[in-house]
Design a protein around this motif. Structure first.
Motif, mmCIF file in Angstrom:
data_model
loop_
_atom_site.group_PDB
_atom_site.id
_atom_site.type_symbol
_atom_site.label_atom_id
_atom_site.label_comp_id
_atom_site.label_asym_id
_atom_site.label_seq_id
_atom_site.Cartn_x
_atom_site.Cartn_y
_atom_site.Cartn_z
ATOM 1 N N ARG A 26 -11.300 -22.555 10.108
ATOM 2 C CA ARG A 26 -10.911 -21.136 10.086
ATOM 3 C C ARG A 26 -11.772 -20.397 9.075
ATOM 4 N NH1 ARG A 26 -5.901 -23.470 10.267
ATOM 5 N NH2 ARG A 26 -5.697 -23.320 8.018
ATOM 6 N N ASP A 27 -12.548 -19.433 9.544
ATOM 7 C CA ASP A 27 -13.365 -18.635 8.633
ATOM 8 C C ASP A 27 -12.488 -17.557 8.018
ATOM 9 O OD1 ASP A 27 -15.639 -20.045 9.348
ATOM 10 O OD2 ASP A 27 -16.106 -18.707 11.015
ATOM 11 N N PRO A 28 -12.832 -17.112 6.789
ATOM 12 C CA PRO A 28 -12.089 -15.987 6.220
ATOM 13 C C PRO A 28 -12.186 -14.787 7.172
ATOM 14 C CG PRO A 28 -13.750 -16.806 4.675
ATOM 15 C CD PRO A 28 -13.947 -17.557 5.942
ATOM 16 N N ARG A 29 -11.086 -14.042 7.314
ATOM 17 C CA ARG A 29 -11.114 -12.923 8.264
ATOM 18 C C ARG A 29 -12.116 -11.862 7.798
ATOM 19 N NH1 ARG A 29 -5.450 -10.985 9.110
ATOM 20 N NH2 ARG A 29 -5.091 -13.166 9.538
ATOM 21 N N ASP A 30 -12.155 -11.628 6.486
ATOM 22 C CA ASP A 30 -13.090 -10.649 5.933
ATOM 23 C C ASP A 30 -13.994 -11.401 4.951
ATOM 24 O OD1 ASP A 30 -14.416 -8.678 4.573
ATOM 25 O OD2 ASP A 30 -12.681 -7.353 4.391
ATOM 26 N N ILE A 31 -15.169 -11.793 5.430
ATOM 27 C CA ILE A 31 -16.074 -12.629 4.624
ATOM 28 C C ILE A 31 -16.503 -11.870 3.364
ATOM 29 C CG2 ILE A 31 -18.361 -13.717 4.598
ATOM 30 C CD1 ILE A 31 -17.881 -14.321 7.607
ATOM 31 N N ALA A 32 -16.756 -10.570 3.505
ATOM 32 C CA ALA A 32 -17.209 -9.788 2.345
ATOM 33 C C ALA A 32 -16.120 -9.775 1.267
ATOM 34 C CB ALA A 32 -17.563 -8.376 2.767
ATOM 35 N N ALA A 33 -14.871 -9.589 1.672
ATOM 36 C CA ALA A 33 -13.786 -9.553 0.686
ATOM 37 C C ALA A 33 -13.638 -10.913 0.014
ATOM 38 C CB ALA A 33 -12.479 -9.147 1.372
ATOM 39 N N TYR A 34 -13.941 -11.966 0.752
ATOM 40 C CA TYR A 34 -13.821 -13.323 0.224
ATOM 41 C C TYR A 34 -14.984 -13.672 -0.716
ATOM 42 C CZ TYR A 34 -13.627 -18.450 0.464
ATOM 43 O OH TYR A 34 -13.584 -19.782 0.152
ATOM 44 N N MET A 35 -16.204 -13.260 -0.348
ATOM 45 C CA MET A 35 -17.390 -13.656 -1.110
ATOM 46 C C MET A 35 -17.722 -12.726 -2.280
ATOM 47 S SD MET A 35 -18.455 -16.475 0.060
ATOM 48 C CE MET A 35 -19.982 -16.560 -0.888
ATOM 49 N N ARG A 36 -17.347 -11.458 -2.159
ATOM 50 C CA ARG A 36 -17.761 -10.491 -3.187
ATOM 51 C C ARG A 36 -17.257 -10.888 -4.587
ATOM 52 N NH1 ARG A 36 -15.782 -5.640 -4.869
ATOM 53 N NH2 ARG A 36 -17.357 -4.239 -5.748
ATOM 54 N N PRO A 37 -15.982 -11.308 -4.737
ATOM 55 C CA PRO A 37 -15.540 -11.716 -6.086
ATOM 56 C C PRO A 37 -16.370 -12.877 -6.646
ATOM 57 C CG PRO A 37 -13.664 -11.466 -4.607
ATOM 58 C CD PRO A 37 -14.892 -11.365 -3.759
ATOM 59 N N LYS A 38 -16.823 -13.780 -5.767
ATOM 60 C CA LYS A 38 -17.667 -14.887 -6.248
ATOM 61 C C LYS A 38 -18.994 -14.329 -6.775
ATOM 62 C CE LYS A 38 -15.935 -18.097 -2.689
ATOM 63 N NZ LYS A 38 -15.103 -19.012 -3.468
#
Ligand SMILES: Cc1cc2nc3c(=O)[nH]c(=O)nc-3n(C[C@H](O)[C@H](O)[C@H](O)COP(=O)(O)OP(=O)(O)OC[C@H]3O[C@@H](n4cnc5c(N)ncnc54)[C@H](O)[C@@H]3O)c2cc1C
Length: 439
Positions: free
Chosen positions: A317-329
């Motif tokens: 299952r990929d994160p639904r919003d990849i940008a929201a998931y990756m931006r904090p990293k």
């Protein structure tokens, strides 16, 4: 197009990558219609398949390559673009099987792998923004200390490129982040636009006479003295088959499928940054990768976006919003990018094997079926090496690195199709917990 969409429906909703938006003009290759007869049929139009096609066509064999979607559609056209020395992980573990010399040969081939990419790009003048320079980043002081040993080992193996230890005090010369405990700069590794490389290699394979087919998902394979490879509207009759589908193999060959687990990795790209801002983050324009199990990897693109990748999801299952998931990293590394717009976000599948050595070999049950897969997140160089070894082996050259790779046994993941991924996710969690220890 319709046929391919039926083949991988789970990927249809993925957003287009930055590479798709910035790639060179894409020649179209027709889908397979009717029967074709060749020496070698290759399944998969990523780096593994395309470069095997080049290696075989250069040796005068007739080749048909079948790709379910478009050339470079898989991991090859959507990865971090980091071209890094080395194959496998902890290759000393194979000494009982391949001996001390075998381990040394594997390490040497890991260095040769980057040279194969360099030579291919130079020989065929492939425009793919190749830029030399890469830096390993230590997350802990113990990792930084190990870098000195690595430099000594690489020198002992004959590695000729400039390398430099970057002490914590010197870090601002390579990265504007206070997250790391030191670095190792390697000017023999680097970064590039991976989709443009794949498209360039497809064009080379076609020029050399290989028949390339897009939108031609393989639906069935009849194994035997000759193989017959079926698509929805055609078939290829070949003396030899190469399976080069890596993490996207699915159930096409269950024997190989059980040895490679697909894991999702994710990348975001910022808006183009001004030169001053971009070089303010990465003053030497090096590609960078940290040392954690779920690595952060990042670099600047040719138009000065920060491409920031990471994570490793086994759940399917990929994160639904990849940008929201990756931006904090990304902001943990570069808080100064707080107001930078994210313009692209995308996902891709990495193929993981149990022992982390790329799986390059031939099926014991069908010796005319060859394969290369399971490069983990380190396949840009290793695919090119695999292709060279497959080319040599299929053309009948013996005594090369192919036999060495083929000797190493690869475990089938336990748990069957449905339990494999959760079991591996638990194993990874254990490694990540260990990372919380200070050294
Ligand atoms: C997000 C991400 C970041 C990465 N970053 C890096 C990096 O920075 N550096 C690095 O070295 N490596 C990186 N990797 C790993 C690297 O991209 C891969 O190891 C490499 O591209 C694998 O190439 P391949 O040709 O074996 O497989 P792929 O490029 O995945 O190609 C397999 C192809 O097979 C096709 N296929 C599957 N089934 C069928 C079928 N039935 N019929 C016809 N075709 C079929 C698929 O459509 C696909 O195009 C990354 C991977 C990902 C996903």
């Amino acid at each position: 197009m319709v046929a391919a969409a039926r083949h991988y429906p789970q990927f249809d909703s993925q957003p287009a990558s930055y590479y798709e938006a910035s790639c060179v003009r894409r020649p179209e290759y027709s889908s397979l219609r009717g029967p074709v007869k060749v020496d070698v049929c290759i399944v998969g139009g990523g780096f593994s398949g395309l470069n095997t096609a080049i290696e075989l066509a250069e040796r005068g064999l007739s080749v048909a390559l079948l790709e379910a979607r478009t050339m470079g559609w898989g991991a090859s056209g959507r990865n971090g673009g980091q071209l890094i020395r080395g194959v496998g992980h902890d290759v000393e573990q194979f000494e009982p099987v391949i001996g001390h010399d075998g381990v040394r040969q594997l390490k040497r081939m890991g260095l040769e792998a980057v040279e194969i990419v360099r030579q291919r790009i130079e020989k065929y003048s492939l425009a793919c923004d190749l830029t030399w320079g890469y830096c390993d980043l230590a997350n802990k002081p113990g990792q930084f200390e190990a870098f000195a040993e690595e430099i000594a080992e690489l020198r002992g193996l004959g590695y000729r490129h400039a390398m430099e230890l970057i002490t914590p005090e010197q870090l601002p010369t390579v990265i504007a982040s206070d997250r790391y405990a030191g670095g190792l700069v390697d000017m023999g590794s680097g970064h590039l636009h991976p989709l443009n490389l794949a498209l360039g290699e497809a064009a080379v394979a076609a020029q050399l006479g290989a028949q390339l087919f897009e939108h031609s998902p393989v639906t069935r394979i009849d194994y035997g003295q000759r193989v017959k490879v079926h698509t929805l509207e055609g078939s290829v009759d070949a003396a030899t088959l190469v399976l080069a589908c890596n993490a996207y193999l699915n159930d096409l060959n269950p024997e190989l499928g059980g040895k490679v687990l697909p894991a999702g990795s994710y990348i975001i790209a910022t808006e183009p940054l001004s030169e001053a801002r971009a070089l303010g983050l990465l003053p030497r324009n090096l590609a960078m990768c940290d040392q954690r199990v779920t690595v952060d990897y990042f670099r600047l693109s040719a138009d000065r976006r920060l491409l920031f990748g990471g994570a490793c999801h086994y759940s399917g299952r990929d994160p639904r919003d990849i940008a929201a998931y990756m931006r904090p990293k990304m902001l943990k590394v570069f808080p100064q990018l707080q107001n930078a717009r994210i313009e692209f976000q995308w996902a891709g599948m990495i193929g993981i094997g149990a022992n982390r050595l790329p799986q390059i070999g031939r099926l014991a049950s069908h010796p005319n079926v060859f394969y290369a897969q399971a490069y983990a997140g380190h396949g840009l160089n290793a695919t090119h090496l695999a292709a060279k070894l497959l080319g040599e082996a299929i053309a009948g050259q013996v005594g090369g690195g192919f036999e060495l790779f083929a000797k190493v046994p690869h475990m089938t993941f336990p748990g069957g199709k449905h339990l494999r991924s959760p079991l591996l996710a638990m194993g990874m969690l254990w490694h990540r917990l260990k990372e919380l220890l200070p050294l």
